[in-house]
Design an enzyme around this catalytic site. Structure first.
Site, PDB file in Angstrom:
ATOM      1  N   SER A   1      43.848  32.078 -79.025  1.00  0.00           N
ATOM      2  CA  SER A   1      43.930  33.228 -79.778  1.00  0.00           C
ATOM      3  C   SER A   1      45.060  34.378 -79.472  1.00  0.00           C
ATOM      4  CB  SER A   1      42.552  33.964 -79.699  1.00  0.00           C
ATOM      5  OG  SER A   1      42.114  35.150 -80.824  1.00  0.00           O
TER       6      SER A   1
ATOM      7  N   ASP B   1      39.094  30.086 -84.638  1.00  0.00           N
ATOM      8  CA  ASP B   1      39.409  30.736 -83.196  1.00  0.00           C
ATOM      9  C   ASP B   1      39.127  29.529 -82.284  1.00  0.00           C
ATOM     10  OD1 ASP B   1      39.447  32.245 -80.726  1.00  0.00           O
ATOM     11  OD2 ASP B   1      39.880  33.837 -82.102  1.00  0.00           O
TER      12      ASP B   1
END
Length: 308
Positions: A38, A186
């Site tokens: 991320s 993610d």
């Protein structure tokens, strides 16, 4: 000193990671390999293509949060319209603008694909994403071979885009391969802090330093948002923020810089310049404390203990 660097994810809290990088570089550290999830993937990728900590600081301090939220009118949608967008597209915001922005930064260093930074077909950069269709973690670019895609021709910015796509918040990336399609989100869902990624069974020649965001306990009600969409965001934010926290403290603390995040949330993109500087200083001072106690020989000793 040369070291590998692994960065945890955490949205705008990642400015704290940059502060730590700046202190390490001030003390003469250079980086060999990079990994992240991320926001950590953003920092890892920019370092891998040639940026220095001070350059990243300048970028972070001047970053327009609209890069993440794209357009004001989308942010101001009613709850009903947001809910419709969520269920229709499996997310509210598009990550297209994020990919474009990261791609432009990478291009300024004359790079685009993993092949541009690789030596003998081996990338020094590893990015974590989650294939929720196949229910597996993806290590990019390595795992692309299993999808029939040449890792060396894959764009770094697209890998970052996959890694930052927080479920529900961002629309998942539709990844097409061999006539199939996977939804990619993610990487923090499965491994928000891949400190293990460069480990081997042999004694390491170089240390792998982890940069982790030390979360304060944030109560959902403290956000003063009680609608259902915010509740869903909080669920996934908590999952990502707390993922591997106990595991890291127990096993890898000896080589991890823990950076207090001052109550900032993973999905809190609109933070003031004053708070950005506080996050930066938090990372900077945390790195200073870490290096004051850091000893590579102790690292070797503790590393060997883990595998005995």
């Amino acid at each position: 000193m040369i070291a590998n660097a692994v960065f945890e994810g955490g949205g705008m809290k990642g400015i704290g990671l940059i502060g730590a990088v700046c202190y390490f570089e001030k003390m003469g550290y250079k980086w060999n390999k990079f990994a992240g999830t991320s926001a950590g993937a953003v920092i890892a990728s920019l370092l891998a293509v040639g940026y220095r900590g001070e350059e990243l600081k300048n970028i972070a301090m001047n970053l327009d949060q609209n890069v993440f939220l794209k357009k004001k009118w989308i942010r101001e949608l009613s709850l009903i319209k947001k809910s419709f967008t969520l269920f229709k597209d499996k997310g509210i915001y598009s990550s297209d603008a994020v990919k474009k922005y990261i791609g432009e930064l990478i291009a300024k260093k004359g790079k685009r694909t993993f092949g541009d930074i690789s030596i003998d077909g081996k990338s020094p950069l590893k990015i974590i994403a989650s294939d929720i269709t196949k229910k597996r973690m993806m290590i990019l670019p390595d795992d692309l071979k299993e999808y029939g895609i040449d890792p060396m021709k894959f764009e770094i910015a697209e890998a970052v885009r996959m890694s930052i796509s927080i479920p529900l918040y961002f629309k998942p990336v539709k990844f097409y391969y061999k006539g199939e399609c996977s939804y990619i989100v993610d990487g923090g869902i499965l491994s928000n802090f891949p400190i293990w990624i460069f480990d081997t069974k042999e004694v390491p020649e170089l240390p792998t330093i982890g940069f982790k965001l030390a979360e304060d306990d944030i109560n959902y009600w403290e956000s003063k948002k009680t609608d259902f969409i915010s509740y869903l965001f909080d669920i996934f934010g908590t999952m990502i923020d707390k993922n591997e926290e106990v595991y890291v403290k127990n096993k890898y603390a000896v080589r991890t810089v823990f950076i207090p995040t001052l109550g900032v949330r993973s999905t809190e993109f609109n933070i003031s310049n004053k708070m950005r500087m506080k996050l930066f200083q938090s990372g900077y001072s945390s790195a200073e404390r870490f290096l004051h106690l850091w000893d590579f020989n102790n690292y070797i000793r503790d590393y060997l203990k883990e595998d005995m």
